[in-house]
Design a protein around this motif. Structure first.
Motif, PDB file in Angstrom:
ATOM      1  N   LYS A  25      13.844  -0.920  12.778  1.00 25.97           N
ATOM      2  CA  LYS A  25      13.654  -1.059  12.557  1.00 25.97           C
ATOM      3  C   LYS A  25      13.409  -2.857  11.525  1.00 25.97           C
ATOM      4  N   SER A  26      13.120  -3.378  13.178  1.00 28.59           N
ATOM      5  CA  SER A  26      12.686  -4.445  13.139  1.00 28.59           C
ATOM      6  C   SER A  26      11.402  -4.495  13.432  1.00 28.59           C
ATOM      7  N   PHE A  27      10.766  -2.984  13.701  1.00 26.18           N
ATOM      8  CA  PHE A  27       8.645  -2.892  13.834  1.00 26.18           C
ATOM      9  C   PHE A  27       8.753  -3.444  12.557  1.00 26.18           C
ATOM     10  N   THR A  28       9.428  -2.328  11.257  1.00 27.61           N
ATOM     11  CA  THR A  28       9.335  -2.325   9.239  1.00 27.61           C
ATOM     12  C   THR A  28      10.004  -3.459   9.449  1.00 27.61           C
ATOM     13  N   ALA A  29      10.550  -4.255   9.067  1.00 28.74           N
ATOM     14  CA  ALA A  29      10.760  -5.831   8.579  1.00 28.74           C
ATOM     15  C   ALA A  29       9.900  -6.294   8.868  1.00 28.74           C
ATOM     16  N   THR A  30       8.916  -6.482  10.421  1.00 26.75           N
ATOM     17  CA  THR A  30       8.020  -7.299  10.491  1.00 26.75           C
ATOM     18  C   THR A  30       7.079  -7.391   9.957  1.00 26.75           C
ATOM     19  N   VAL A  31       6.430  -6.062   9.579  1.00 26.49           N
ATOM     20  CA  VAL A  31       5.620  -5.257   8.634  1.00 26.49           C
ATOM     21  C   VAL A  31       6.025  -5.952   7.023  1.00 26.49           C
TER      22      VAL A  31
ATOM     23  N   ILE B  96       5.571  -0.561   2.441  1.00 25.71           N
ATOM     24  CA  ILE B  96       4.539  -0.834   3.637  1.00 25.71           C
ATOM     25  C   ILE B  96       3.415   0.110   2.816  1.00 25.71           C
ATOM     26  N   GLU B  97       3.664   1.064   2.565  1.00 22.31           N
ATOM     27  CA  GLU B  97       2.145   2.170   2.125  1.00 22.31           C
ATOM     28  C   GLU B  97       1.466   2.275   0.817  1.00 22.31           C
ATOM     29  N   LYS B  98       2.206   1.586  -0.472  1.00 26.56           N
ATOM     30  CA  LYS B  98       1.771   1.956  -1.060  1.00 26.56           C
ATOM     31  C   LYS B  98       1.121   0.197  -1.446  1.00 26.56           C
ATOM     32  N   VAL B  99       1.440  -0.910  -0.807  1.00 20.73           N
ATOM     33  CA  VAL B  99       1.128  -2.317  -0.620  1.00 20.73           C
ATOM     34  C   VAL B  99      -0.177  -2.176   0.224  1.00 20.73           C
TER      35      VAL B  99
ATOM     36  N   GLU C 286       0.068   3.534  10.883  1.00 20.64           N
ATOM     37  CA  GLU C 286      -0.806   3.029  11.593  1.00 20.64           C
ATOM     38  C   GLU C 286      -0.920   1.461  11.628  1.00 20.64           C
ATOM     39  N   GLN C 287       0.348   0.801  10.040  1.00 17.10           N
ATOM     40  CA  GLN C 287       0.965  -0.729  10.187  1.00 17.10           C
ATOM     41  C   GLN C 287       1.138  -0.890  11.255  1.00 17.10           C
ATOM     42  N   ILE C 288       2.573  -0.113  11.532  1.00 24.86           N
ATOM     43  CA  ILE C 288       2.751  -0.654  12.683  1.00 24.86           C
ATOM     44  C   ILE C 288       2.669  -0.554  14.213  1.00 24.86           C
ATOM     45  N   THR C 289       1.366   0.689  14.075  1.00 24.53           N
ATOM     46  CA  THR C 289       0.768   0.735  15.687  1.00 24.53           C
ATOM     47  C   THR C 289      -0.025  -0.925  15.323  1.00 24.53           C
ATOM     48  N   GLN C 290      -0.812  -1.607  14.265  1.00 21.85           N
ATOM     49  CA  GLN C 290      -1.993  -2.547  14.619  1.00 21.85           C
ATOM     50  C   GLN C 290      -0.553  -3.593  14.699  1.00 21.85           C
ATOM     51  N   ARG C 291      -0.191  -3.585  13.511  1.00 20.96           N
ATOM     52  CA  ARG C 291       0.096  -4.768  13.359  1.00 20.96           C
ATOM     53  C   ARG C 291       1.055  -5.439  14.259  1.00 20.96           C
ATOM     54  N   VAL C 292       1.864  -4.181  14.879  1.00 23.65           N
ATOM     55  CA  VAL C 292       2.594  -5.197  15.952  1.00 23.65           C
ATOM     56  C   VAL C 292       2.671  -4.281  17.283  1.00 23.65           C
ATOM     57  N   ILE C 293       2.746  -3.419  17.646  1.00 23.92           N
ATOM     58  CA  ILE C 293       1.854  -2.174  18.686  1.00 23.92           C
ATOM     59  C   ILE C 293       1.129  -3.132  19.589  1.00 23.92           C
TER      60      ILE C 293
END
Length: 399
Positions: free
Chosen positions: A108-114, A216-219, A226-233
């Protein structure tokens, strides 16, 4: 809810009553085992021989949790890794140092960060209705996406039904290897009545974060993983954290086996292999204690969010008694939890539960960090969560 569900149904940190510290005790050979003295081939604990490791060994012996893993960052900036117990009840193998575990609601913290990154980019507004980004998705009995804001999703004040309340029994049973698409999870929730009007109460809810993942996917027009990997991980330099792909029921790297007890005292079942798709943006990720420390340190250190969005994330609301049973003053922000420490100050993090694994920990504003993972959920003993979680307070408060 009239009955507080088990933590594995909510991907949330165990909020049972926690002692302020676990007493330091002398450790006998029996303390290294899951149930009594292990044979000479038993795995040996790892980490410096200090009171924290001794307490970990005692917790394993007392609670019958197969293993606990812990990583800490002290006031000197040094990382220390610990293990106790065995990584596999069948083979009695060693616990991998900083082994991978299913991280549950830390996701959830990763999702909220994105989401908050998208807010900082001007592509999402926290106080806009979900309807703006996901037209006509949220419709049901007392449910209308035009009345629920993005902030309320991340803050758990949306009032949406929680799909895991209706799915959990299947997940540890007949549907253990079933793949769920995110929309399937939302549809399960929408068959039920809203818990309350948006913004009027607080209730921990996995549906909120599945909807946030769809947003996130719609926007972005790109997959959530992919977004969590590139933007956070990648940005945080997490080397052993990943979002499992479609159909992946395994844990890729060295890991302890995960176990599940039907109830306290029941036999532990190996539930390591499971399709985690039912957690998705609310709880699907795999990580390690060290990587979770690194993530929360990067997040609270301002490396992943702009100051305005980090301030929003850290703006918390009071949680009710069924979440903060001990009355410690636990508060929830936007995918981030603040927990008062026995020595003063706050721990910022999240934690999570998923069948097989329990994780708990976070960081302080002074740069200390501690995350612990236990290889059972549900736990074999009633007080196991409290004893495991108390070790993070001990680590963060040690002089």
């Amino acid at each position: 809810m009239s009955v507080r569900p088990q933590r594995s149904t909510r991907f949330q940190p165990r909020s049972g009553r926690r002692p302020r510290a676990v007493a330091v005790v002398a450790v006998t050979a029996a303390a290294l085992g899951v149930a009594g003295t292990l044979p000479s081939s038993a795995a040996q604990p790892h980490g410096p021989r200090d009171s924290l490791r001794e307490d970990m060994e005692r917790v394993v012996a007392d609670t019958k949790v197969p293993a606990v893993l812990m990583s800490t960052v002290g006031p000197d900036g040094r990382t220390r890794d610990y293990t106790a117990g065995v990584g596999d009840l069948r083979t009695r193998s060693e616990v991998p140092v900083d082994g991978q575990v299913r991280a549950g609601s830390n996701t959830k913290s990763f999702t909220a960060t994105v989401v908050l990154q998208l807010v900082g980019e001007g592509r999402v507004s926290l106080d806009a209705p979900v309807e703006r980004y996901l037209p006509k998705l949220l419709r049901g009995d007392g449910i209308d996406g035009r009345d629920i804001t993005v902030r309320q999703l991340l803050q758990h004040t949306s009032g949406l039904p929680n799909y895991t309340e209706y799915l959990m029994k299947d997940i540890v049973g007949k549907a253990r290897h079933t793949y769920y698409q995110p929309r399937d999870l939302v549809d399960i929730a929408l068959k039920h009545k809203a818990q309350f009007a948006p913004g009027t109460k607080w209730a921990y809810n996995n549906t909120n974060y599945v909807v946030a993942g769809l947003l996130i996917e719609k926007v972005t027009g790109r997959p959530l993983a992919e977004q969590i990997t590139q933007r956070v991980i990648d940005r945080a330099g997490l080397r052993r954290t990943y979002f499992p792909g479609v159909g992946d029921e395994s844990i890729r790297g060295p890991h302890p086996r995960g176990y599940h007890a039907a109830k306290p005292g029941a036999p532990l079942e190996d539930i390591t292999t499971i399709d985690p798709s039912w957690g998705w943006a609310a709880g699907q990720m795999i990580s390690t204690p060290r990587d979770l420390n690194r993530f929360f340190s990067a997040l609270l250190g301002g490396k992943l969010l702009k100051p305005a969005q980090l301030a929003q994330m850290r703006t918390t609301v009071r949680t009710p008694d069924d979440f903060d049973e001990q009355g410690k003053g636990i508060r929830y922000g936007l995918g981030l939890i603040s927990t008062p420490l026995s020595c003063g100050g706050l721990m910022w993090g999240h934690g999570g539960d998923i069948p097989g694994y329990h994780t708990y920990g976070g960081v302080t504003d002074k740069g200390r960090a501690a995350t612990i993972a236990a290889t059972a959920d549900k736990m074999p003993a009633e007080d196991a969560y409290a004893k495991v979680d108390a070790l993070t307070d001990k680590a963060l408060c040690a002089k």
